[in-house]
Design a protein around this motif. Structure first.
Motif, mmCIF file in Angstrom:
data_model
loop_
_atom_site.group_PDB
_atom_site.id
_atom_site.type_symbol
_atom_site.label_atom_id
_atom_site.label_comp_id
_atom_site.label_asym_id
_atom_site.label_seq_id
_atom_site.Cartn_x
_atom_site.Cartn_y
_atom_site.Cartn_z
ATOM 1 N N HIS A 271 0.810 -1.215 0.000
ATOM 2 C CA HIS A 271 0.000 0.000 0.000
ATOM 3 C C HIS A 271 0.846 1.268 0.000
ATOM 4 N N GLY A 272 2.060 1.153 0.523
ATOM 5 C CA GLY A 272 2.925 2.328 0.616
ATOM 6 C C GLY A 272 2.573 3.247 1.759
ATOM 7 N N SER A 273 1.806 2.747 2.729
ATOM 8 C CA SER A 273 1.359 3.573 3.841
ATOM 9 C C SER A 273 0.911 2.685 4.994
ATOM 10 N N ASP A 274 0.901 3.255 6.208
ATOM 11 C CA ASP A 274 0.362 2.548 7.373
ATOM 12 C C ASP A 274 -1.136 2.765 7.529
ATOM 13 N N ASP A 275 -1.705 3.626 6.736
ATOM 14 C CA ASP A 275 -3.133 3.945 6.829
ATOM 15 C C ASP A 275 -3.887 3.116 5.796
ATOM 16 N N PHE A 276 -4.658 2.139 6.276
ATOM 17 C CA PHE A 276 -5.297 1.175 5.378
ATOM 18 C C PHE A 276 -6.759 1.503 5.067
ATOM 19 N N HIS A 277 -7.240 2.694 5.436
ATOM 20 C CA HIS A 277 -8.680 2.931 5.338
ATOM 21 C C HIS A 277 -9.184 3.017 3.900
ATOM 22 N N THR A 278 -8.297 3.222 2.924
ATOM 23 C CA THR A 278 -8.744 3.306 1.528
ATOM 24 C C THR A 278 -8.800 1.944 0.837
ATOM 25 N N LEU A 279 -8.430 0.902 1.517
ATOM 26 C CA LEU A 279 -8.404 -0.424 0.899
ATOM 27 C C LEU A 279 -9.809 -1.001 0.747
ATOM 28 N N HIS A 280 -9.983 -1.819 -0.279
ATOM 29 C CA HIS A 280 -11.217 -2.586 -0.452
ATOM 30 C C HIS A 280 -11.127 -3.890 0.340
ATOM 31 N N LEU A 281 -12.228 -4.275 0.955
ATOM 32 C CA LEU A 281 -12.311 -5.577 1.621
ATOM 33 C C LEU A 281 -13.522 -6.319 1.088
ATOM 34 N N ILE A 282 -13.299 -7.560 0.714
ATOM 35 C CA ILE A 282 -14.367 -8.409 0.175
ATOM 36 C C ILE A 282 -14.358 -9.719 0.947
ATOM 37 N N VAL A 283 -15.488 -10.070 1.556
ATOM 38 C CA VAL A 283 -15.567 -11.344 2.259
ATOM 39 C C VAL A 283 -16.482 -12.298 1.509
ATOM 40 N N ALA A 284 -16.126 -13.575 1.565
ATOM 41 C CA ALA A 284 -16.945 -14.622 0.958
ATOM 42 C C ALA A 284 -17.837 -15.227 2.027
ATOM 43 N N ASP A 285 -19.101 -15.469 1.649
ATOM 44 C CA ASP A 285 -20.034 -16.106 2.578
ATOM 45 C C ASP A 285 -20.959 -17.035 1.800
ATOM 46 N N TRP A 286 -21.847 -17.720 2.540
ATOM 47 C CA TRP A 286 -22.647 -18.775 1.928
ATOM 48 C C TRP A 286 -24.056 -18.795 2.499
ATOM 49 N N GLY A 287 -24.933 -19.523 1.795
ATOM 50 C CA GLY A 287 -26.320 -19.653 2.223
ATOM 51 C C GLY A 287 -26.476 -20.550 3.444
ATOM 52 N N TRP A 288 -27.702 -20.619 3.965
ATOM 53 C CA TRP A 288 -27.938 -21.257 5.260
ATOM 54 C C TRP A 288 -27.609 -22.743 5.278
ATOM 55 N N ARG A 289 -27.584 -23.409 4.116
ATOM 56 C CA ARG A 289 -27.288 -24.841 4.099
ATOM 57 C C ARG A 289 -25.812 -25.130 4.389
ATOM 58 N N ASP A 290 -24.967 -24.148 4.169
ATOM 59 C CA ASP A 290 -23.537 -24.347 4.371
ATOM 60 C C ASP A 290 -23.168 -24.162 5.839
ATOM 61 N N LEU A 291 -22.279 -25.007 6.339
ATOM 62 C CA LEU A 291 -21.867 -24.908 7.738
ATOM 63 C C LEU A 291 -21.205 -23.570 8.061
ATOM 64 N N ALA A 292 -20.611 -22.924 7.065
ATOM 65 C CA ALA A 292 -19.929 -21.647 7.294
ATOM 66 C C ALA A 292 -20.843 -20.446 7.069
ATOM 67 N N ALA A 293 -22.126 -20.660 6.877
ATOM 68 C CA ALA A 293 -23.041 -19.573 6.551
ATOM 69 C C ALA A 293 -23.007 -18.468 7.601
ATOM 70 N N GLY A 294 -22.815 -17.248 7.139
ATOM 71 C CA GLY A 294 -22.877 -16.084 8.010
ATOM 72 C C GLY A 294 -21.602 -15.748 8.744
ATOM 73 N N TRP A 295 -20.572 -16.571 8.596
ATOM 74 C CA TRP A 295 -19.388 -16.372 9.453
ATOM 75 C C TRP A 295 -18.543 -15.172 9.041
ATOM 76 N N SER A 296 -18.519 -14.833 7.763
ATOM 77 C CA SER A 296 -17.693 -13.724 7.293
ATOM 78 C C SER A 296 -18.427 -12.392 7.339
ATOM 79 N N LYS A 297 -19.670 -12.378 6.851
ATOM 80 C CA LYS A 297 -20.408 -11.124 6.729
ATOM 81 C C LYS A 297 -20.499 -10.399 8.067
ATOM 82 N N ARG A 298 -20.736 -11.132 9.126
ATOM 83 C CA ARG A 298 -20.953 -10.495 10.425
ATOM 84 C C ARG A 298 -19.679 -9.838 10.959
ATOM 85 N N ARG A 299 -18.533 -10.176 10.385
ATOM 86 C CA ARG A 299 -17.274 -9.614 10.864
ATOM 87 C C ARG A 299 -16.816 -8.402 10.055
ATOM 88 N N LEU A 300 -17.570 -8.037 9.031
ATOM 89 C CA LEU A 300 -17.167 -6.917 8.183
ATOM 90 C C LEU A 300 -18.082 -5.719 8.438
#
Length: 233
Positions: free
Chosen positions: A111-140
């Motif tokens: 990034h060339g800087s210690d300030d990361f606020h301009t970065l994009h963040l993309i999390v992957a998540d899944w529907g209710w049938r998947d065991l991992a459903a909801g685990w990423s979205k709630r943390r973003l």
């Protein structure tokens, strides 16, 4: 097998099983509460159009998933471990500090800087049938639904749902990185123009650079953090 080696093996097995059980309990609780990462359609907005345009111009061959990106762009990819001697999970505050130190070091160089606020963040998540459903979205914080795609190119296997955000503080990004280190989240971090991507996982990070030359330069700077992946990267 020497006794210490047997004990180490048993302790490792119990730690792995406990991690699996903890993950299963959390998953069951999320599903019981109706929490999942699915949405009917992505957001229709200027920010969604901008992110889609950036992605399609820079990474058109892959979805924002680390394992897909490294397969599609192998000549621009390098992997670093998060802990010495390829240790997978942190067991002390000092080891969590080391994981964050390595993440921050590479992100700062990219990034060339210690300030990361301009970065994009993309999390992957899944529907209710998947065991991992909801685990990423709630943390973003402030996540909004961006796009979805069939999982593993098989419509019957469900879908990948991608939530996006930007403007996060360094502390919020640190919290995401720790969740990833504990195998409780999937995130891709990208430059404001998505020229590079940082894909942390529970053993380190996959990094994708604009060119093989830049990949090799980063690889050489942190040769002691390199993975023992069969490709030698």
């Amino acid at each position: 097998m020497p006794v210490p080696a047997v004990l180490d093996s048993l302790l490792g097995w119990f730690a792995f099983r406990w991690s699996q059980l903890r993950w299963a309990f959390k998953s069951a609780w999320r599903r019981a509460r109706g929490h999942n990462g699915a949405f009917k359609r992505g957001e229709v907005s200027a920010r969604a159009a901008e992110l889609t345009g950036l992605w399609e111009r820079t990474w058109p061959a892959a979805d924002p998933l680390g394992y897909v990106l490294r397969a599609e762009y192998p000549d621009r990819w390098v992997r670093f471990h998060g802990l010495p001697e390829s240790k997978r999970y942190a067991e002390s505050d000092a080891e969590y500090d080391e994981i964050l130190r390595r993440h921050r070091t590479v992100l700062r160089e990219l990034h060339g800087s210690d300030d990361f606020h301009t970065l994009h963040l993309i999390v992957a998540d899944w529907g209710w049938r998947d065991l991992a459903a909801g685990w990423s979205k709630r943390r973003l914080p402030g996540a909004w639904p961006w796009r979805s795609s069939p999982a593993d190119d098989d419509p019957d296997a469900g879908r990948n749902y991608f939530w996006a955000a930007s403007g996060l503080s360094n502390g919020e990004i640190d919290a995401l990185l720790i969740a990833v280190a504990d195998d409780e989240c999937r995130v891709v971090i990208g430059a404001s123009d998505l020229a590079w991507l940082y894909c942390p996982y529970d053993d380190g990070a996959d990094v994708l650079l604009p060119s093989p030359v830049e990949r090799d330069a980063l690889k050489d700077r942190h040769a002691d953090w390199l993975s023992s992946h069969p490709q030698g990267l």
